[in-house]
Design a protein around this motif. Structure first.
Motif, PDB file in Angstrom:
ATOM      1  N   GLY A  31       0.814  -1.210   0.000  1.00  0.00           N
ATOM      2  CA  GLY A  31       0.000   0.000   0.000  1.00  0.00           C
ATOM      3  C   GLY A  31       0.848   1.260   0.000  1.00  0.00           C
ATOM      4  N   LEU A  32       1.882   1.284   0.832  1.00  0.00           N
ATOM      5  CA  LEU A  32       2.762   2.452   0.890  1.00  0.00           C
ATOM      6  C   LEU A  32       3.465   2.678  -0.447  1.00  0.00           C
ATOM      7  CD1 LEU A  32       4.340   2.019   4.448  1.00  0.00           C
ATOM      8  CD2 LEU A  32       2.769   3.820   3.719  1.00  0.00           C
ATOM      9  N   VAL A  33       3.956   1.585  -1.032  1.00  0.00           N
ATOM     10  CA  VAL A  33       4.648   1.715  -2.317  1.00  0.00           C
ATOM     11  C   VAL A  33       3.684   2.228  -3.387  1.00  0.00           C
ATOM     12  CG1 VAL A  33       5.783   0.416  -4.162  1.00  0.00           C
ATOM     13  CG2 VAL A  33       6.405  -0.010  -1.783  1.00  0.00           C
ATOM     14  N   SER A  34       2.462   1.704  -3.396  1.00  0.00           N
ATOM     15  CA  SER A  34       1.473   2.151  -4.386  1.00  0.00           C
ATOM     16  C   SER A  34       1.123   3.623  -4.205  1.00  0.00           C
ATOM     17  CB  SER A  34       0.207   1.296  -4.280  1.00  0.00           C
ATOM     18  OG  SER A  34       0.488  -0.063  -4.545  1.00  0.00           O
ATOM     19  N   LEU A  35       1.116   4.075  -2.959  1.00  0.00           N
ATOM     20  CA  LEU A  35       0.795   5.480  -2.676  1.00  0.00           C
ATOM     21  C   LEU A  35       2.004   6.394  -2.837  1.00  0.00           C
ATOM     22  CD1 LEU A  35      -1.417   4.897   0.494  1.00  0.00           C
ATOM     23  CD2 LEU A  35      -2.214   5.754  -1.719  1.00  0.00           C
ATOM     24  N   GLY A  36       3.164   5.804  -3.062  1.00  0.00           N
ATOM     25  CA  GLY A  36       4.377   6.606  -3.201  1.00  0.00           C
ATOM     26  C   GLY A  36       4.858   7.180  -1.882  1.00  0.00           C
ATOM     27  N   LEU A  37       4.566   6.475  -0.790  1.00  0.00           N
ATOM     28  CA  LEU A  37       4.941   6.946   0.544  1.00  0.00           C
ATOM     29  C   LEU A  37       5.943   5.998   1.180  1.00  0.00           C
ATOM     30  CD1 LEU A  37       1.370   7.863   1.883  1.00  0.00           C
ATOM     31  CD2 LEU A  37       3.101   9.459   1.003  1.00  0.00           C
ATOM     32  N   ASP A  80     -11.582  -4.945  -4.228  1.00  0.00           N
ATOM     33  CA  ASP A  80     -12.782  -4.901  -3.390  1.00  0.00           C
ATOM     34  C   ASP A  80     -12.663  -3.919  -2.235  1.00  0.00           C
ATOM     35  OD1 ASP A  80     -10.816  -6.273  -2.127  1.00  0.00           O
ATOM     36  OD2 ASP A  80     -12.066  -7.941  -1.445  1.00  0.00           O
ATOM     37  N   HIS A  81     -11.610  -3.117  -2.219  1.00  0.00           N
ATOM     38  CA  HIS A  81     -11.447  -2.115  -1.172  1.00  0.00           C
ATOM     39  C   HIS A  81     -10.440  -1.071  -1.654  1.00  0.00           C
ATOM     40  CE1 HIS A  81      -8.080  -4.869  -0.419  1.00  0.00           C
ATOM     41  NE2 HIS A  81      -7.451  -3.836   0.107  1.00  0.00           N
ATOM     42  N   ALA A  82     -10.141  -0.143  -0.789  1.00  0.00           N
ATOM     43  CA  ALA A  82      -9.133   0.877  -1.105  1.00  0.00           C
ATOM     44  C   ALA A  82      -8.225   1.035   0.102  1.00  0.00           C
ATOM     45  CB  ALA A  82      -9.803   2.203  -1.453  1.00  0.00           C
ATOM     46  N   ILE A  83      -7.024   1.523  -0.146  1.00  0.00           N
ATOM     47  CA  ILE A  83      -6.078   1.794   0.936  1.00  0.00           C
ATOM     48  C   ILE A  83      -5.846   3.304   0.972  1.00  0.00           C
ATOM     49  CG2 ILE A  83      -3.725   1.465   1.762  1.00  0.00           C
ATOM     50  CD1 ILE A  83      -3.771  -1.313   0.624  1.00  0.00           C
ATOM     51  N   ILE A  84      -5.989   3.868   2.166  1.00  0.00           N
ATOM     52  CA  ILE A  84      -5.884   5.320   2.317  1.00  0.00           C
ATOM     53  C   ILE A  84      -4.771   5.663   3.291  1.00  0.00           C
ATOM     54  CG2 ILE A  84      -7.568   5.432   4.206  1.00  0.00           C
ATOM     55  CD1 ILE A  84      -8.497   8.120   3.004  1.00  0.00           C
ATOM     56  N   ALA A  85      -4.092   6.738   3.005  1.00  0.00           N
ATOM     57  CA  ALA A  85      -3.118   7.322   3.928  1.00  0.00           C
ATOM     58  C   ALA A  85      -3.488   8.795   4.078  1.00  0.00           C
ATOM     59  CB  ALA A  85      -1.704   7.173   3.396  1.00  0.00           C
ATOM     60  N   ALA A  86      -3.654   9.245   5.320  1.00  0.00           N
ATOM     61  CA  ALA A  86      -4.115  10.623   5.536  1.00  0.00           C
ATOM     62  C   ALA A  86      -3.416  11.234   6.741  1.00  0.00           C
ATOM     63  CB  ALA A  86      -5.626  10.640   5.743  1.00  0.00           C
ATOM     64  N   LEU A  87      -3.167  12.522   6.651  1.00  0.00           N
ATOM     65  CA  LEU A  87      -2.651  13.316   7.767  1.00  0.00           C
ATOM     66  C   LEU A  87      -3.639  14.448   8.030  1.00  0.00           C
ATOM     67  CD1 LEU A  87       1.180  13.654   6.983  1.00  0.00           C
ATOM     68  CD2 LEU A  87       0.153  12.406   8.886  1.00  0.00           C
ATOM     69  N   LYS A 115      13.766   2.802   6.768  1.00  0.00           N
ATOM     70  CA  LYS A 115      14.055   2.454   5.375  1.00  0.00           C
ATOM     71  C   LYS A 115      12.884   2.833   4.470  1.00  0.00           C
ATOM     72  CE  LYS A 115      17.021  -1.529   6.472  1.00  0.00           C
ATOM     73  NZ  LYS A 115      17.215  -2.982   6.283  1.00  0.00           N
ATOM     74  N   PRO A 116      13.158   3.067   3.190  1.00  0.00           N
ATOM     75  CA  PRO A 116      12.075   3.331   2.230  1.00  0.00           C
ATOM     76  C   PRO A 116      11.154   2.115   2.109  1.00  0.00           C
ATOM     77  CG  PRO A 116      14.206   3.958   1.317  1.00  0.00           C
ATOM     78  CD  PRO A 116      14.494   3.203   2.573  1.00  0.00           C
ATOM     79  N   ALA A 117       9.907   2.375   1.796  1.00  0.00           N
ATOM     80  CA  ALA A 117       8.919   1.301   1.699  1.00  0.00           C
ATOM     81  C   ALA A 117       9.285   0.296   0.609  1.00  0.00           C
ATOM     82  CB  ALA A 117       7.535   1.891   1.429  1.00  0.00           C
ATOM     83  N   ARG A 118       9.813   0.787  -0.505  1.00  0.00           N
ATOM     84  CA  ARG A 118      10.159  -0.118  -1.604  1.00  0.00           C
ATOM     85  C   ARG A 118      11.262  -1.089  -1.186  1.00  0.00           C
ATOM     86  NH1 ARG A 118       8.546   0.216  -6.648  1.00  0.00           N
ATOM     87  NH2 ARG A 118       7.782   2.344  -6.315  1.00  0.00           N
TER      88      ARG A 118
END
Length: 326
Positions: A31-37, A80-87, A115-118
């Motif tokens: 999820g983090l990698v997909s969001l670029g975080l 079937d869902h979504a992953i969200i990151a919010a501040l 470390k980076p998520a990737r």
């Protein structure tokens, strides 16, 4: 054996637990990698509250931004869902959680690593592969141990049976201080030879009486067939052996089984192919079933010649294969 199996079981538990742990880490990292975080992007904020997890749909990100001025949200849609990151600002955290909860928010753990998520994702995938390889190796080692134990057990079983026969042998003896009696079974055609050899061994002091078995005697049966017929005794033993005074049907199985096999698979090509395959396997496995199938393959070639078929074709190199039956 038990110690080795216990060690393998302990290793299997460790690697299974490790694999499960890495599988749990996989979704947050993906999820983090997909969001670029990276994990650091959602950690260490004193005035902001971080939210990271699953929601039922991605529309919540827009609602957060429209409803809460301090909200900064990113979302990635799944099947079937979504992953969200919010501040959001700390003062708006309760309102943000309320909105997220209305969209079936399920929090995902944020990896505690600088470390980076990737990079973390790559490490996790490599560890999962390693755990999988180790588990496969453990399974192979356990199978090898089982086969080794079965071979040892088979040899031990034969040895124990031999020792049991030796131990029970005195029960067939009736003895005094100067004489003893032995009773047993011998093949009819070897009875005379046994008498002669016992007479020589005892300098003629042995009294030997050979008698026909009675109707109620449990006579052991030993089949006597030509070498080419012997493998078919295996089929007979799947049912029951004939009595000593009954006809041995092995020869009929030797005739009928290949006959039907060849009639059903009447093809010279397939018969030859089967003969080669079963022959190569039999060199390693030494199985009566494979010997039976080799004889049956010859029958298949014979019927193939009668039908004039070679791998289903009635022509070979443009020439008609002669046949007797069609």
């Amino acid at each position: 054996m038990e110690r080795e199996l216990a060690l393998l079981d302990a290793q299997e538990r460790d690697f299974t637990a490790g694999l499960a742990r890495h599988q749990q880490d996989l979704e947050p990292l993906q999820g983090l990698v997909s969001l670029g975080l990276d994990p650091a992007d959602l950690q260490g904020h004193t005035r902001s509250a971080a939210f990271f997890g699953r929601v039922s749909d991605g529309m919540i990100a827009a609602r957060l931004r429209n409803t809460i001025a301090s909200a900064d949200a990113s979302v990635i849609e799944r099947a079937d869902h979504a992953i969200i990151a919010a501040l959001v600002h700390q003062r708006d955290a309760a309102k943000a959680r309320e909105l997220l909860t209305a969209h079936s928010y399920q929090e995902l753990p944020i990896p505690q690593s600088p470390k980076p998520a990737r990079e973390l994702l790559l490490e996790t995938e490599l560890e999962m592969k390693r755990c999988g390889s180790e588990l496969a190796l453990i399974k192979s080692q356990r199978q090898s141990l089982r086969e080794h134990f079965q071979k040892q057990a088979g040899g031990m079983d034969a040895w124990l049976n031999a020792q049991l026969e030796i131990a029970l042998a005195p029960l067939n003896f009736a003895a005094t201080k100067r004489a003893f009696i032995i009773t047993g079974w011998v093949l009819a055609d070897k009875a005379e030879r046994l008498k002669n050899e016992l007479g020589k061994a005892t300098d003629g002091k042995a009294f030997i009486k050979v008698s026909e078995p009675g109707h109620h005697d449990e006579v052991p049966v030993q089949l006597d067939n030509p070498k080419v017929v012997e493998p078919f005794e295996y089929l007979l033993r799947l049912y029951t052996l004939p009595r000593f005074d009954e006809l041995d049907p092995t020869i009929f199985m030797f005739i009928s089984f290949p006959l039907f096999f060849g009639f059903i698979l009447g093809d010279m090509g397939y018969g030859l192919l089967c003969l080669v395959i079963f022959g190569l396997l039999n060199r390693k496995l030494k199985s009566p079933i494979l010997s039976i199938l080799m004889v049956s393959s010859v029958s298949s070639m014979f019927f193939g010649a009668l039908f004039g078929e070679f791998f289903g074709a009635e022509e070979l190199f443009g020439l008609q294969i002669p046949h007797v039956l069609s």
